[in-house]
Design a protein around this motif. Structure first.
Motif, PDB file in Angstrom:
ATOM      1  N   ILE A 146       0.849  -1.199   0.000  1.00 36.39           N
ATOM      2  CA  ILE A 146       0.000   0.000   0.000  1.00 36.39           C
ATOM      3  C   ILE A 146       0.879   1.240   0.000  1.00 36.39           C
ATOM      4  N   GLU A 147       1.960   1.187   0.748  1.00 40.62           N
ATOM      5  CA  GLU A 147       2.884   2.325   0.787  1.00 40.62           C
ATOM      6  C   GLU A 147       3.418   2.642  -0.609  1.00 40.62           C
ATOM      7  N   GLN A 148       3.791   1.580  -1.345  1.00 37.05           N
ATOM      8  CA  GLN A 148       4.344   1.811  -2.686  1.00 37.05           C
ATOM      9  C   GLN A 148       3.324   2.486  -3.601  1.00 37.05           C
ATOM     10  N   ALA A 149       2.078   2.047  -3.523  1.00 34.38           N
ATOM     11  CA  ALA A 149       1.033   2.649  -4.368  1.00 34.38           C
ATOM     12  C   ALA A 149       0.796   4.106  -3.970  1.00 34.38           C
ATOM     13  N   ALA A 150       0.797   4.381  -2.652  1.00 30.54           N
ATOM     14  CA  ALA A 150       0.566   5.749  -2.179  1.00 30.54           C
ATOM     15  C   ALA A 150       1.727   6.661  -2.605  1.00 30.54           C
ATOM     16  N   SER A 151       2.935   6.147  -2.477  1.00 23.59           N
ATOM     17  CA  SER A 151       4.114   6.929  -2.858  1.00 23.59           C
ATOM     18  C   SER A 151       4.096   7.208  -4.370  1.00 23.59           C
ATOM     19  N   GLU A 152       3.683   6.198  -5.128  1.00 24.72           N
ATOM     20  CA  GLU A 152       3.604   6.347  -6.583  1.00 24.72           C
ATOM     21  C   GLU A 152       2.533   7.374  -6.966  1.00 24.72           C
ATOM     22  N   ALA A 153       1.448   7.427  -6.200  1.00 24.39           N
ATOM     23  CA  ALA A 153       0.403   8.432  -6.460  1.00 24.39           C
ATOM     24  C   ALA A 153       1.004   9.835  -6.345  1.00 24.39           C
ATOM     25  N   HIS A 154       1.823  10.053  -5.315  1.00 22.27           N
ATOM     26  CA  HIS A 154       2.474  11.355  -5.161  1.00 22.27           C
ATOM     27  C   HIS A 154       3.468  11.618  -6.299  1.00 22.27           C
ATOM     28  N   ALA A 155       4.178  10.567  -6.713  1.00 27.69           N
ATOM     29  CA  ALA A 155       5.124  10.729  -7.831  1.00 27.69           C
ATOM     30  C   ALA A 155       4.376  11.159  -9.087  1.00 27.69           C
ATOM     31  N   CYS A 156       3.218  10.542  -9.323  1.00 26.85           N
ATOM     32  CA  CYS A 156       2.393  10.913 -10.493  1.00 26.85           C
ATOM     33  C   CYS A 156       2.030  12.394 -10.430  1.00 26.85           C
ATOM     34  N   LEU A 157       1.536  12.817  -9.262  1.00 22.90           N
ATOM     35  CA  LEU A 157       1.084  14.205  -9.136  1.00 22.90           C
ATOM     36  C   LEU A 157       2.238  15.170  -9.382  1.00 22.90           C
ATOM     37  N   SER A 158       3.426  14.820  -8.894  1.00 25.64           N
ATOM     38  CA  SER A 158       4.549  15.748  -9.007  1.00 25.64           C
ATOM     39  C   SER A 158       5.025  15.926 -10.448  1.00 25.64           C
ATOM     40  N   ILE A 159       4.656  15.011 -11.345  1.00 28.59           N
ATOM     41  CA  ILE A 159       4.986  15.228 -12.759  1.00 28.59           C
ATOM     42  C   ILE A 159       3.757  15.635 -13.558  1.00 28.59           C
ATOM     43  N   GLY A 160       2.688  16.009 -12.846  1.00 30.41           N
ATOM     44  CA  GLY A 160       1.499  16.533 -13.529  1.00 30.41           C
ATOM     45  C   GLY A 160       0.538  15.455 -14.001  1.00 30.41           C
ATOM     46  N   ALA A 161       0.772  14.192 -13.601  1.00 29.41           N
ATOM     47  CA  ALA A 161      -0.112  13.099 -14.026  1.00 29.41           C
ATOM     48  C   ALA A 161      -1.245  12.966 -13.003  1.00 29.41           C
ATOM     49  N   ALA A 162      -2.205  13.915 -13.067  1.00 30.46           N
ATOM     50  CA  ALA A 162      -3.263  13.987 -12.058  1.00 30.46           C
ATOM     51  C   ALA A 162      -4.159  12.748 -12.090  1.00 30.46           C
ATOM     52  N   ARG A 163      -4.484  12.278 -13.296  1.00 26.34           N
ATOM     53  CA  ARG A 163      -5.379  11.113 -13.381  1.00 26.34           C
ATOM     54  C   ARG A 163      -4.723   9.858 -12.808  1.00 26.34           C
ATOM     55  N   GLY A 164      -3.442   9.690 -13.105  1.00 25.95           N
ATOM     56  CA  GLY A 164      -2.721   8.544 -12.548  1.00 25.95           C
ATOM     57  C   GLY A 164      -2.718   8.603 -11.033  1.00 25.95           C
ATOM     58  N   ALA A 165      -2.526   9.815 -10.491  1.00 26.14           N
ATOM     59  CA  ALA A 165      -2.490   9.998  -9.040  1.00 26.14           C
ATOM     60  C   ALA A 165      -3.820   9.584  -8.409  1.00 26.14           C
ATOM     61  N   VAL A 166      -4.923  10.025  -9.022  1.00 28.67           N
ATOM     62  CA  VAL A 166      -6.243   9.760  -8.443  1.00 28.67           C
ATOM     63  C   VAL A 166      -6.616   8.286  -8.583  1.00 28.67           C
ATOM     64  N   ALA A 167      -6.270   7.678  -9.723  1.00 24.49           N
ATOM     65  CA  ALA A 167      -6.564   6.251  -9.911  1.00 24.49           C
ATOM     66  C   ALA A 167      -5.826   5.430  -8.855  1.00 24.49           C
ATOM     67  N   LEU A 168      -4.581   5.807  -8.562  1.00 27.21           N
ATOM     68  CA  LEU A 168      -3.819   5.074  -7.545  1.00 27.21           C
ATOM     69  C   LEU A 168      -4.379   5.325  -6.149  1.00 27.21           C
ATOM     70  N   ALA A 169      -4.847   6.547  -5.895  1.00 20.77           N
ATOM     71  CA  ALA A 169      -5.417   6.861  -4.583  1.00 20.77           C
ATOM     72  C   ALA A 169      -6.644   5.987  -4.320  1.00 20.77           C
ATOM     73  N   ARG A 170      -7.443   5.774  -5.353  1.00 17.80           N
ATOM     74  CA  ARG A 170      -8.612   4.895  -5.208  1.00 17.80           C
ATOM     75  C   ARG A 170      -8.161   3.475  -4.862  1.00 17.80           C
ATOM     76  N   ALA A 171      -7.117   3.009  -5.544  1.00 19.17           N
ATOM     77  CA  ALA A 171      -6.591   1.664  -5.255  1.00 19.17           C
ATOM     78  C   ALA A 171      -6.088   1.573  -3.816  1.00 19.17           C
ATOM     79  N   VAL A 172      -5.497   2.659  -3.321  1.00 19.47           N
ATOM     80  CA  VAL A 172      -4.991   2.689  -1.942  1.00 19.47           C
ATOM     81  C   VAL A 172      -6.145   2.556  -0.947  1.00 19.47           C
ATOM     82  N   VAL A 173      -7.259   3.244  -1.234  1.00 24.97           N
ATOM     83  CA  VAL A 173      -8.428   3.168  -0.344  1.00 24.97           C
ATOM     84  C   VAL A 173      -8.914   1.718  -0.248  1.00 24.97           C
ATOM     85  N   GLU A 174      -9.073   1.069  -1.395  1.00 21.14           N
ATOM     86  CA  GLU A 174      -9.599  -0.296  -1.395  1.00 21.14           C
ATOM     87  C   GLU A 174      -8.609  -1.258  -0.721  1.00 21.14           C
TER      88      GLU A 174
END
Ligand SMILES: [Zn+2]
Length: 235
Positions: free
Chosen positions: A95-123
């Motif tokens: 879960i940590e890896q997915a959450a960290s990757e969500a932040h990595a996505c956001l930092s390069i402007g990949a907002a959709r990737g960030a949100v899709a991963l955040a949903r996966a983190v919740v589940e």
């Protein structure tokens, strides 16, 4: 402004322009009235001092001297970008890896990737807490009903789910999610991880040290072995 998180050293720093400025050929950007100007900028962190490229679009600025005057105070885009990959030390690794990757996505402007991963983190968080009911809606509700998360965190988790679903189910056409909204979603994702994993772990460590002190066998040094100040989670 020519201040940014340096893509090399990660420090929030002032970037010093290193002329000359260069105008990009029009064919590169395909815009009739805008001119795109670029320059090298040196990181003012003296331990870094590496060069990044900053660029901005100006309306009908065609002279080098004018671009050179505007560029240091403009809203610049940067290359390389600083990629954020925060750690969540008390969160299960997958879960940590997915959450960290969500932040990595956001930092390069990949907002959709960030949100899709955040949903996966919740589940995945619900599954990690032993919630096996079918469907993410029921999983979030179960976390709330079992007092694992507060009603507010449950509501925020449902919002992450809804925005994540729009992306996962292909409803991405009309209104792409903004960087600000994606940042807010990750803030709620972090709060969920804090509530479910990090704060309980911190409290557990605090209790253990309390017990150690009570029994008079607390370590004499300023920090206990294996719990140095370098531990990101701390106490
Ligand atoms: Zn730097």
């Amino acid at each position: 402004m020519a201040s940014t998180d340096c893509g090399w050293c990660g420090v929030r720093t002032h970037m010093i322009m290193v002329p000359p400025v260069r105008e990009l050929p029009r064919a590169t950007w395909q815009s009739r009235d805008d001119n795109v100007w670029m320059a090298a900028f040196r990181c003012s962190n003296e331990k870094c001092a590496r060069l990044s490229v900053g660029w901005a679009t100006f309306y009908k600025v065609t002279h080098e001297s004018e671009a050179q005057a505007h560029l240091p105070t403009a809203e610049l885009q940067w290359e390389p970008k600083q990629i954020r990959q925060p750690v969540f030390p008390d969160v299960p690794p997958e879960i940590e890896q997915a959450a960290s990757e969500a932040h990595a996505c956001l930092s390069i402007g990949a907002a959709r990737g960030a949100v899709a991963l955040a949903r996966a983190v919740v589940e995945a968080t619900a599954k990690a807490k032993g919630v096996t009911t079918h469907g993410i809606v029921q999983k979030i509700n179960a976390l709330r009903d079992n007092y694992v998360i507060s009603p507010l965190t449950a509501e925020a988790s449902h919002q992450i789910r809804k925005d994540g679903n729009s992306i996962a189910h292909g409803d991405i056409g009309d209104e792409p999610i903004s960087q600000d909204d994606a940042a807010a979603i990750l803030e709620f994702m972090d709060a969920l991880l804090d509530e479910v994993f990090q704060r309980p772990a911190k409290l557990q460590r605090l209790k253990e040290r309390h017990e150690e002190r009570k029994q008079g066998n607390a370590p004499s040094g300023p920090t206990a072995p294996g719990r140095s100040g370098a531990d990101f989670g701390g106490v």
